[in-house]
Structure formats: structure tokens, C-alpha cells
Design an enzyme around this catalytic site. Structure first.
Site, PDB file in Angstrom:
ATOM      1  N   ASP A 189      11.627 -11.891  -5.106  1.00 55.47           N
ATOM      2  CA  ASP A 189      11.730 -10.305  -5.506  1.00 55.47           C
ATOM      3  C   ASP A 189      12.542  -9.827  -4.128  1.00 55.47           C
ATOM      4  O   ASP A 189      11.740  -9.646  -3.210  1.00 55.47           O
ATOM      5  CB  ASP A 189      10.515  -9.588  -5.620  1.00 55.47           C
TER       6      ASP A 189
ATOM      7  N   HIS B  59       4.195  -6.837  -5.183  1.00 55.96           N
ATOM      8  CA  HIS B  59       4.563  -5.558  -5.815  1.00 55.96           C
ATOM      9  C   HIS B  59       3.866  -5.877  -7.161  1.00 55.96           C
ATOM     10  O   HIS B  59       4.166  -7.033  -7.858  1.00 55.96           O
ATOM     11  CB  HIS B  59       5.902  -5.091  -5.926  1.00 55.96           C
TER      12      HIS B  59
ATOM     13  N   LYS C  75      17.397   1.367  -3.438  1.00 51.39           N
ATOM     14  CA  LYS C  75      17.132   1.296  -2.207  1.00 51.39           C
ATOM     15  C   LYS C  75      18.127   0.739  -1.316  1.00 51.39           C
ATOM     16  O   LYS C  75      17.848   0.539  -0.114  1.00 51.39           O
ATOM     17  CB  LYS C  75      16.036   0.146  -2.342  1.00 51.39           C
TER      18      LYS C  75
ATOM     19  N   CYS D 159       2.027   0.335  -5.213  1.00 51.30           N
ATOM     20  CA  CYS D 159       1.951  -0.700  -6.328  1.00 51.30           C
ATOM     21  C   CYS D 159       1.524  -2.080  -5.841  1.00 51.30           C
ATOM     22  O   CYS D 159       2.190  -2.991  -6.380  1.00 51.30           O
ATOM     23  CB  CYS D 159       3.345  -0.518  -6.935  1.00 51.30           C
TER      24      CYS D 159
ATOM     25  N   GLN E 215      12.982  -5.481  -1.332  1.00 51.10           N
ATOM     26  CA  GLN E 215      12.986  -4.797  -0.165  1.00 51.10           C
ATOM     27  C   GLN E 215      13.912  -5.557   0.812  1.00 51.10           C
ATOM     28  O   GLN E 215      14.299  -4.995   1.903  1.00 51.10           O
ATOM     29  CB  GLN E 215      11.559  -4.661   0.347  1.00 51.10           C
TER      30      GLN E 215
END
Lengths: 412, 116
Positions: free
Chosen positions: A195, A118, A221, A367, A198
Site C-alpha cells: 500500500d 489503513h 495525495k 481509518c 502514503q
């Protein structure tokens, strides 16, 4: 896992959109919010809307207790060694920027990242490299979003100081082999920034087991409120990092000595939490962590994989649909990126399904422009992304496929 | 913000008023929208979409996105390359009745209200 009962917790799922029951397949962008999270935040605003950690009165005490408990809940959710390793941020993007800006990296060393990141996972480190004249090397993901582990072995060398890697891709859904990457990186003396924006909402995440050095999470999220994120960092690293913002709440004392202002800063987490914090958001984040854990992250992962299998199978049967990302559901989060050849842009798919079927999904380049360019897809054409979460059911997927059938017929 | 129509635009309109045409009708509609926007505070991306649609009787979504990247719109059209914000703005305009869209071959075709 009783999905019908879980759906009762999400009031928005009762909405009728354009004559159809809402089908929400955009959780990879924004998850829906359960009553438990809404109630926790409402309780803060209604019962003890005070400053935590500073006001010496009953409401302040209640706010302090709830705020502190929220940090512990998040720490438990990702299994940190201590709650103080969790820093409240605005979102995963801020968490990533905090590390990129403040972690100490040797002069002339190298940062490694990938084409699948991302923009929030790559750009802070691109800019850090530019700022300090560091080297930066990009590992190219395969077209299906997986990596060749040999690429990691050859690119990460003893001059590499930090790796920024997306644990679960927001466009292909592929899960990176994090344990292997961490092992290679640590073997060569490099830090790993994972990261987890997600990954954390959809899989059990154990930062100690993975041994990542930093992890970035977006609470919106994972059934929590917007504007709240978490940075996990190993305590020793957090202590050694430069400060990101300074000001109120970051200091133990600020003395005035010989005409000079001399600050003495607090240790983490306060070191990184300048100014009045988003107490309601943090409390909502804690409630979200509680809620997901009450259902069980393994259960959620299994449920999503079942839906994902059904969705992939159904999509493959459609003409004019191209699927991106691996179809190995064991290394995939519950999302599918795809293109429909009968329309000129992915935005038209999202618009049509919303207008005609009350189905919400994402369109665009998500993104992740470098991956789209790598795949020869102009960002303006983009891809669509359908993502599932704990509240989705088989009917949602069936409605989505029916909508796609109609769209293809109408646009051919 | 675009604000009110410029003096030049109004003068052009006055000249065209003496010889009504399809483009005159479109421009009249566009200017009425510009006046409307002053009251409602349309976003820059919404203004961008309106200005682009003034060019044509109708445009596909992809054509709007292509036009938005042209240099003459750079001062007004500010979105990432994915065009998400443009299309979100166009949808809002459609919901407000300022433009219309119709789904067919190739996807959505967008029209300025007043254009055929």
C-alpha cells in the site's frame, strides 16, 4: 529546493483563512494542486474533450495520445518494467480491492496483514479470506509503528499466499522494511501487495528494485486530481488475475455463436479498465508525476525530513502533548500523530487551529481503528495528524506550534 | 430524512405553549430548525447533532459523540466510530448560525441557538 518558488505554483496558498495566511498540514489526506496539473486537466476539457482509444477523429487522437502519455509518466514515476503494468483505478482503495478480489490464491492458504494497515489495506483481504475460507494472520505493529522483522519471519510460512502491508503508515508515518519483507515473502512463495498511498507521494518509489508484486497509489495525495488511483502489478500476475469489472473497452471481440454471447477479453491494462475512463484525471495524474519529478523525489524527501525534525523537536517541548510513532526520521514519512491532553477529542484541536489560526490538520482515527485500539485510544477521542509536503516551510511549522501553545492555554 | 415535525411533536409543543419554560423555548427553536432543514436539506448527521443538542443546554464535543452512539439515535446518526462526519456537520451548522460553539476548558462546548 526553492520552496518559495514552489509555493507560487499552488494558488490556494494565497488564501487568507479567518484572518490568517493558510497553513496547510493535511497533505497526508489530500495534497494541494499545482497550476501545472490544473492546466493539464483544463487543456483536456477545453481543447480535446474526446474519447481516447476509440474515436477516429482529431480530438480523439489527441485524447488518446495524452491518455497514453499519462500512463507512461506514471510508469516512469514508479519505474515499472512497462507502462501496461499500471492500471488506472479510482484510488488506492480500489487498487487494493482489485487485487484482493481478483488475484488467484490457493485453497486453504494464508493471508498476512498488520494492525497498522489503513482499513483499505486490511478489510479487502479480511473479506477475501472470509469469501474463500482462507486463513488470515495479523502481525501487530509495535507502539511506535515499527515492526519486529522476526515477527514477519515467524508468521510468513510456506502456506502464506499473500501479504498486504502498508509501506508508509498514514498514522505513525513509519516506513515498513519493504525489501526485507518482500525477500521473506518470496522466499516462502508469497506475493506482496504494498500500500503505497502514503509512500509514493513523498519518497522515490522503485517497484522493480523493491520487487513488490503489487502496489496501490492514490493520485490525490501526490498533487494530482481526486478520483484517480493506480494499481501496479507484475504483468504475469495481472494476466493471471480474474477480471474485476467487465464491459466496454475490456474486450477484443464479443461473438454471437450458436445463440450464445462469447467474449474475448483484452490483456492488461484494458482488461481491468472497463467503461469510459477518467481521461482528464489520468492526464492530471501524468502532469502531477511530471511536476514531482521535475523537483526530484529525493529533494522532496529531504525537505520533508528537515521540516519533520523541526516539528518533532518543537512538539516534544510542549507539555500536554503526546507524540505517536517513531521519531527516527530516516524511517518516517513527513507526518506526526499526536494527542493534546487538555481537550477531550482530537476534533477540537483541528477545529480550534482552523478557526483561530487558519491551520488545517487532520483529526480522528484516520481509518486505522485497530492501531488506535491497540494504543488504548477510543476512535472517538482520536489523534491529530500534522503532515508536510513540498510546499510547506518552516513558518508553517512555527505557526502550528504557536497555535498549539494558545490552544493548550485556552483549554487548560 | 426527518422532514417536517411530526404531529406528536407539534401537539407536545402546543401543550407546552400554555406553560412556557426553558425546555419549551429550546424545543421551539429545535422545531423551527427542523422546518428550516426541510428547506435547506440538512444532512442526516446535521439532524443528528441538532437532535442531540436538544437534550442539554450545552455539550462538549466528546459528549455529542458519546450521545450519538446511543441506541435511540441509531436511525439518524450514522458515522464511523471516529465521529469525523458528526463534527464536520456540527461545524457546518455553526457556520449557518443554527448552533453556536465556544472554546474553553476541555475543548469546544456546543449550544443550540435559543438555548442558554
Amino acid at each position: 529546493m526553492d520552496v518559495a518558488r514552489i509555493r507560487e505554483d499552488f494558488p490556494v496558498l494565497k488564501r487568507i483563512i479567518n484572518g490568517h495566511p493558510l497553513v496547510y498540514l493535511d497533505s497526508a489526506c489530500m495534497s494541494l494542486k499545482p497550476l501545472q496539473v490544473i492546466a493539464a486537466m483544463r487543456e483536456y476539457y477545453e481543447q480535446y474533450p474526446a474519447c481516447a482509444g476509440r474515436s477516429i477523429h482529431k480530438l480523439g487522437e489527441e485524447a488518446s495520445n495524452a491518455y497514453s502519455a499519462a500512463r507512461s509518466k506514471i510508469a516512469d514515476f514508479i519505474n515499472t518494467a512497462e507502462p501496461e503494468e499500471c492500471i488506472w483505478t479510482r484510488n488506492a482503495t480500489e487498487s487494493l480491492n482489485m487485487v484482493a478480489s481478483s488475484v488467484k490464491l490457493p485453497k486453504g492458504s494464508k493471508i498476512v496483514t498488520t494492525t497498522l494497515e489503513h482499513h483499505s489495506g486490511s478489510l479487502p483481504f479480511v473479506e477475501r479470506a472470509r469469501r474463500d475460507n482462507l486463513k488470515i494472520e495479523i502481525i501487530e505493529a509495535k507502539d511506535d509503528g515499527t515492526f519486529d522483522i522476526e515477527d514477519w519471519k515467524s508468521v510468513i510460512d510456506t502456506n502464506t499466499s499473500l501479504i498486504s502491508v502498508v509501506h508508509s503508515s498514514n498514522v505513525t508515518g513509519t516506513v515498513a522494511p519493504m525489501k526485507e519483507i518482500v525477500e521473506i515473502a518470496h522466499d516462502r512463495g508469497a506475493l506482496v501487495m504494498s500500500d503505497d498511498a502514503q509512500y509514493a507521494p513523498h519518497h522515490p518509489l522503485d517497484v522493480q528494485d523493491l520487487d513488490v508484486d503489487f502496489s496501490a497509489i492514490s493520485v490525490h495525495k501526490m498533487c494530482g486530481p481526486t478520483g484517480v488511483g493506480v494499481l501496479y502489478g507484475k504483468m504475469g500476475l495481472l494476466k493471471s488475475m480474474d477480471m474485476f469489472l467487465v464491459g466496454g473497452d475490456t474486450v477484443a471481440d464479443v461473438r454471437y455463436v450458436d445463440g450464445k454471447i462469447v467474449p474475448e477479453y483484452l490483456p492488461p491494462p484494458e482488461k481491468f479498465e472497463a467503461g469510459l475512463q477518467n481521461y482528464a484525471g489520468a492526464i492530471g495524474a501524468g502532469a502531477a508525476a511530471d511536476y514531482l519529478q521535475s523537483i526530484g523525489m529525493h529533494n522532496i524527501e529531504l525537505h520533508e525530513r528537515n521540516l519533520l525534525s523541526f516539528m518533532l523537536k518543537s512538539l516534544k517541548e510542549l507539555d500536554n502533548v503526546t507524540i505517536f510513532g517513531t521519531d527516527d526520521i530516516h524511517i518516517k514519512t513527513g507526518l506526526v500523530a499526536f494527542m493534546v491532553s487538555t481537550v477531550n477529542t482530537a476534533h477540537d484541536v483541528a477545529g480550534y487551529l482552523s478557526d483561530s489560526y487558519g491551520i488545517m490538520l487532520r483529526s480522528g482515527a484516520h481509518c486505522t481503528h485497530p492501531y488506535h485500539y491497540q494504543m488504548g485510544i477510543p476512535p472517538s477521542k482520536g489523534t491529530n495528524r500534522a503532515s508536510v509536503y513540498l510546499y510547506n516551510n518552516r513558518k508553517d511549522v512555527e505557526a502550528f506550534i504557536e497555535g498549539l501553545h494558545a490552544l493548550i492555554e485556552a483549554s487548560s | 430524512m426527518l422532514g417536517q415535525p411530526s404531529l406528536d411533536e407539534i401537539n407536545d409543543l402546543n401543550v407546552e405553549r400554555s406553560k412556557p419554560s426553558k425546555s419549551y423555548t429550546q424545543k421551539l427553536s429545535y422545531l423551527s430548525i427542523l422546518r428550516h432543514e426541510t428547506m435547506s436539506g440538512l444532512s442526516r448527521n446535521a439532524q443528528c447533532v441538532l437532535r442531540i443538542l436538544e437534550l442539554s443546554e450545552s455539550m462538549l464535543t466528546s459528549e455529542i459523540l458519546e450521545a450519538a452512539r446511543q441506541p435511540e439515535y441509531v436511525d439518524l446518526c450514522a458515522d464511523c466510530a471516529g465521529g469525523d462526519a458528526f463534527i464536520a456537520a456540527a461545524s457546518q451548522l455553526a457556520n449557518q448560525g443554527l448552533i453556536t460553539k465556544k472554546f474553553g476548558k476541555g475543548g469546544y462546548r456546543w449550544h443550540l441557538v435559543g438555548a442558554k
